[in-house]
Motif scaffolding. Structure first.
Motif, PDB file in Angstrom:
ATOM      1  N   GLN A 126       1.628  23.903  -2.275  1.00 28.27           N
ATOM      2  CA  GLN A 126       1.606  22.917  -1.410  1.00 28.27           C
ATOM      3  C   GLN A 126       0.437  22.075  -1.651  1.00 28.27           C
ATOM      4  OE1 GLN A 126       1.035  25.845   1.746  1.00 28.27           O
ATOM      5  NE2 GLN A 126       3.398  25.639   2.307  1.00 28.27           N
ATOM      6  N   ASN A 127      -0.552  22.154  -2.172  1.00 25.86           N
ATOM      7  CA  ASN A 127      -2.062  21.377  -2.294  1.00 25.86           C
ATOM      8  C   ASN A 127      -1.425  20.359  -3.379  1.00 25.86           C
ATOM      9  OD1 ASN A 127      -3.504  22.685  -0.846  1.00 25.86           O
ATOM     10  ND2 ASN A 127      -4.196  24.102  -2.475  1.00 25.86           N
ATOM     11  N   ARG A 128      -0.497  20.483  -4.377  1.00 26.57           N
ATOM     12  CA  ARG A 128      -0.087  19.682  -5.385  1.00 26.57           C
ATOM     13  C   ARG A 128       0.707  18.616  -4.457  1.00 26.57           C
ATOM     14  NH1 ARG A 128       0.005  24.064  -8.470  1.00 26.57           N
ATOM     15  NH2 ARG A 128      -1.180  23.933 -10.498  1.00 26.57           N
ATOM     16  N   ASN A 129       1.468  19.132  -3.498  1.00 23.25           N
ATOM     17  CA  ASN A 129       2.405  18.027  -2.759  1.00 23.25           C
ATOM     18  C   ASN A 129       1.476  17.123  -2.022  1.00 23.25           C
ATOM     19  OD1 ASN A 129       4.929  18.840  -3.842  1.00 23.25           O
ATOM     20  ND2 ASN A 129       5.081  20.420  -2.052  1.00 23.25           N
ATOM     21  N   GLY A 130       0.328  17.819  -1.351  1.00 21.86           N
ATOM     22  CA  GLY A 130      -0.436  16.963  -0.481  1.00 21.86           C
ATOM     23  C   GLY A 130      -1.197  15.955  -1.440  1.00 21.86           C
ATOM     24  N   SER A 131      -1.489  16.172  -2.796  1.00 19.75           N
ATOM     25  CA  SER A 131      -2.191  15.212  -3.490  1.00 19.75           C
ATOM     26  C   SER A 131      -1.444  14.207  -3.943  1.00 19.75           C
ATOM     27  CB  SER A 131      -2.854  15.904  -4.813  1.00 19.75           C
ATOM     28  OG  SER A 131      -1.659  16.344  -5.503  1.00 19.75           O
ATOM     29  N   LEU A 132      -0.096  14.372  -4.095  1.00 17.72           N
ATOM     30  CA  LEU A 132       1.039  13.414  -4.499  1.00 17.72           C
ATOM     31  C   LEU A 132       1.189  12.653  -3.237  1.00 17.72           C
ATOM     32  CD1 LEU A 132       3.384  15.356  -6.426  1.00 17.72           C
ATOM     33  CD2 LEU A 132       1.904  13.773  -7.275  1.00 17.72           C
ATOM     34  N   PHE A 133       1.482  12.896  -2.119  1.00 22.20           N
ATOM     35  CA  PHE A 133       1.233  12.315  -0.780  1.00 22.20           C
ATOM     36  C   PHE A 133      -0.005  11.517  -0.743  1.00 22.20           C
ATOM     37  CE2 PHE A 133       0.523  11.977   3.636  1.00 22.20           C
ATOM     38  CZ  PHE A 133       1.766  11.153   4.118  1.00 22.20           C
ATOM     39  N   PHE A 134      -1.020  12.050  -0.932  1.00 15.91           N
ATOM     40  CA  PHE A 134      -2.276  11.050  -0.643  1.00 15.91           C
ATOM     41  C   PHE A 134      -2.358   9.973  -1.658  1.00 15.91           C
ATOM     42  CE2 PHE A 134      -6.717  10.462  -2.237  1.00 15.91           C
ATOM     43  CZ  PHE A 134      -7.115   9.939  -1.104  1.00 15.91           C
ATOM     44  N   ILE A 135      -2.024  10.285  -2.995  1.00 16.24           N
ATOM     45  CA  ILE A 135      -1.844   9.160  -3.693  1.00 16.24           C
ATOM     46  C   ILE A 135      -0.770   8.161  -3.666  1.00 16.24           C
ATOM     47  CG2 ILE A 135      -1.303   8.713  -6.341  1.00 16.24           C
ATOM     48  CD1 ILE A 135      -2.463  11.559  -7.129  1.00 16.24           C
ATOM     49  N   ALA A 136       0.224   8.488  -3.270  1.00 18.69           N
ATOM     50  CA  ALA A 136       1.167   7.551  -2.759  1.00 18.69           C
ATOM     51  C   ALA A 136       0.975   6.600  -1.574  1.00 18.69           C
ATOM     52  CB  ALA A 136       2.674   8.349  -2.340  1.00 18.69           C
ATOM     53  N   VAL A 137       0.543   7.330  -0.488  1.00 12.82           N
ATOM     54  CA  VAL A 137      -0.115   6.612   0.667  1.00 12.82           C
ATOM     55  C   VAL A 137      -1.287   5.678   0.157  1.00 12.82           C
ATOM     56  CG1 VAL A 137      -1.350   6.832   2.884  1.00 12.82           C
ATOM     57  CG2 VAL A 137       0.745   8.244   2.368  1.00 12.82           C
ATOM     58  N   ASN A 138      -2.234   6.125  -0.618  1.00 12.07           N
ATOM     59  CA  ASN A 138      -3.253   5.227  -1.038  1.00 12.07           C
ATOM     60  C   ASN A 138      -2.837   4.056  -2.061  1.00 12.07           C
ATOM     61  OD1 ASN A 138      -6.098   4.560  -1.502  1.00 12.07           O
ATOM     62  ND2 ASN A 138      -5.839   5.533  -3.634  1.00 12.07           N
ATOM     63  N   ASN A 139      -1.570   4.045  -2.767  1.00 10.70           N
ATOM     64  CA  ASN A 139      -1.345   3.223  -3.417  1.00 10.70           C
ATOM     65  C   ASN A 139      -0.711   2.014  -2.422  1.00 10.70           C
ATOM     66  OD1 ASN A 139      -1.977   3.709  -5.697  1.00 10.70           O
ATOM     67  ND2 ASN A 139      -0.198   5.041  -6.427  1.00 10.70           N
ATOM     68  N   VAL A 140       0.232   2.483  -1.316  1.00  9.74           N
ATOM     69  CA  VAL A 140       0.773   1.513  -0.354  1.00  9.74           C
ATOM     70  C   VAL A 140      -0.224   0.886   0.237  1.00  9.74           C
ATOM     71  CG1 VAL A 140       2.161   1.535   1.707  1.00  9.74           C
ATOM     72  CG2 VAL A 140       2.890   2.892  -0.362  1.00  9.74           C
ATOM     73  N   MET A 141      -1.361   1.757   0.890  1.00 11.70           N
ATOM     74  CA  MET A 141      -2.284   0.871   1.559  1.00 11.70           C
ATOM     75  C   MET A 141      -3.136  -0.188   0.735  1.00 11.70           C
ATOM     76  SD  MET A 141      -2.167   1.797   4.468  1.00 11.70           S
ATOM     77  CE  MET A 141      -1.477   3.140   5.496  1.00 11.70           C
ATOM     78  N   MET A 142      -3.460   0.224  -0.417  1.00 11.22           N
ATOM     79  CA  MET A 142      -4.166  -0.982  -1.368  1.00 11.22           C
ATOM     80  C   MET A 142      -3.393  -2.054  -1.384  1.00 11.22           C
ATOM     81  SD  MET A 142      -6.146   1.662  -4.226  1.00 11.22           S
ATOM     82  CE  MET A 142      -5.748   0.510  -5.510  1.00 11.22           C
ATOM     83  N   ASN A 143      -2.046  -1.868  -1.872  1.00  9.69           N
ATOM     84  CA  ASN A 143      -1.239  -2.950  -2.026  1.00  9.69           C
ATOM     85  C   ASN A 143      -0.908  -3.648  -0.612  1.00  9.69           C
ATOM     86  OD1 ASN A 143      -0.683  -2.468  -4.772  1.00  9.69           O
ATOM     87  ND2 ASN A 143       1.024  -1.165  -4.571  1.00  9.69           N
ATOM     88  N   MET A 144      -0.876  -3.004   0.508  1.00 12.92           N
ATOM     89  CA  MET A 144      -0.743  -3.396   1.812  1.00 12.92           C
ATOM     90  C   MET A 144      -1.800  -4.580   2.221  1.00 12.92           C
ATOM     91  SD  MET A 144       0.332  -2.156   5.339  1.00 12.92           S
ATOM     92  CE  MET A 144      -1.149  -1.342   5.718  1.00 12.92           C
ATOM     93  N   MET A 145      -3.227  -4.138   1.800  1.00 10.52           N
ATOM     94  CA  MET A 145      -4.159  -4.926   1.965  1.00 10.52           C
ATOM     95  C   MET A 145      -4.384  -6.315   1.603  1.00 10.52           C
ATOM     96  SD  MET A 145      -6.017  -3.520   4.392  1.00 10.52           S
ATOM     97  CE  MET A 145      -5.401  -2.498   5.484  1.00 10.52           C
ATOM     98  N   GLY A 146      -3.798  -6.241  -0.089  1.00  7.52           N
ATOM     99  CA  GLY A 146      -3.627  -7.422  -0.743  1.00  7.52           C
ATOM    100  C   GLY A 146      -2.895  -8.287  -0.139  1.00  7.52           C
ATOM    101  N   VAL A 147      -1.740  -8.095   0.407  1.00  7.94           N
ATOM    102  CA  VAL A 147      -0.526  -8.807   1.001  1.00  7.94           C
ATOM    103  C   VAL A 147      -1.203  -9.347   2.286  1.00  7.94           C
ATOM    104  CG1 VAL A 147       1.446  -8.789   2.118  1.00  7.94           C
ATOM    105  CG2 VAL A 147       1.341  -7.708  -0.162  1.00  7.94           C
ATOM    106  N   LEU A 148      -1.879  -8.596   3.230  1.00  9.23           N
ATOM    107  CA  LEU A 148      -2.292  -8.957   4.364  1.00  9.23           C
ATOM    108  C   LEU A 148      -3.401  -9.949   4.305  1.00  9.23           C
ATOM    109  CD1 LEU A 148      -2.541  -5.733   6.527  1.00  9.23           C
ATOM    110  CD2 LEU A 148      -0.747  -7.546   6.648  1.00  9.23           C
ATOM    111  N   ASN A 149      -3.887  -9.981   3.266  1.00  8.70           N
ATOM    112  CA  ASN A 149      -5.155 -10.898   2.949  1.00  8.70           C
ATOM    113  C   ASN A 149      -4.508 -12.308   2.627  1.00  8.70           C
ATOM    114  OD1 ASN A 149      -7.212  -9.211   3.613  1.00  8.70           O
ATOM    115  ND2 ASN A 149      -7.421  -8.491   1.250  1.00  8.70           N
ATOM    116  N   THR A 150      -3.577 -12.495   1.915  1.00  5.79           N
ATOM    117  CA  THR A 150      -3.123 -13.685   1.381  1.00  5.79           C
ATOM    118  C   THR A 150      -1.999 -14.070   2.163  1.00  5.79           C
ATOM    119  OG1 THR A 150      -1.454 -12.771  -0.008  1.00  5.79           O
ATOM    120  CG2 THR A 150      -3.503 -13.190  -1.100  1.00  5.79           C
TER     121      THR A 150
END
Length: 89
Positions: free
Chosen positions: A27-51
Motif C-alpha cells: 500500500q505504501n508503494r502504491n501511495g508513492s506511485l500515486f504521489f509521483i504521478a500527481v506530482n508530474n501532472v502538476m509540474m507539467n500543468m504549471m508550465g502550461v498555465l504559465n504560457t
C-alpha cells in the motif's frame, strides 16, 4: 526542473527506502506511485498555465484568420515540447 526532479526522486526514495514485503508495504508503494504521478501532472500543468495567457492571444488571432486549426496548433505544440519533456522530466 532537472534539479527539482532529482531532489524529489531522492526525497521519495528516502521516505520509502525500507518498505516491507507485506500488505502495508504494498500500500505504501502504491501511495508513492500515486504521489509521483500527481506530482508530474502538476509540474507539467504549471508550465502550461504559465504560457497559456501569452499564446492564447496569438492563437485566437491566427485561428480567426484561418491560418491553422486547433488540432494543428495542439499537435505542433506537443511535438515541439516533447524533447524537453523527455530529457527534463
Amino acid at each position: 526542473r532537472l534539479a527539482q526532479t532529482i531532489f524529489l526522486g531522492i526525497l521519495v526514495g528516502l521516505i520509502y527506502l525500507q518498505l516491507g514485503h507485506n500488505q502495508a508495504g504494498i500500500q505504501n508503494r502504491n501511495g508513492s506511485l500515486f504521489f509521483i504521478a500527481v506530482n508530474n501532472v502538476m509540474m507539467n500543468m504549471m508550465g502550461v498555465l504559465n504560457t497559456f495567457g501569452s499564446e492564447r492571444e496569438v492563437f485566437v488571432r491566427e485561428h480567426a484568420q484561418s491560418m491553422y486549426g486547433v488540432a494543428a496548433f495542439f499537435m505542433s505544440k506537443q511535438l515541439v515540447e516533447l524533447p524537453f519533456m523527455l530529457f527534463f522530466p
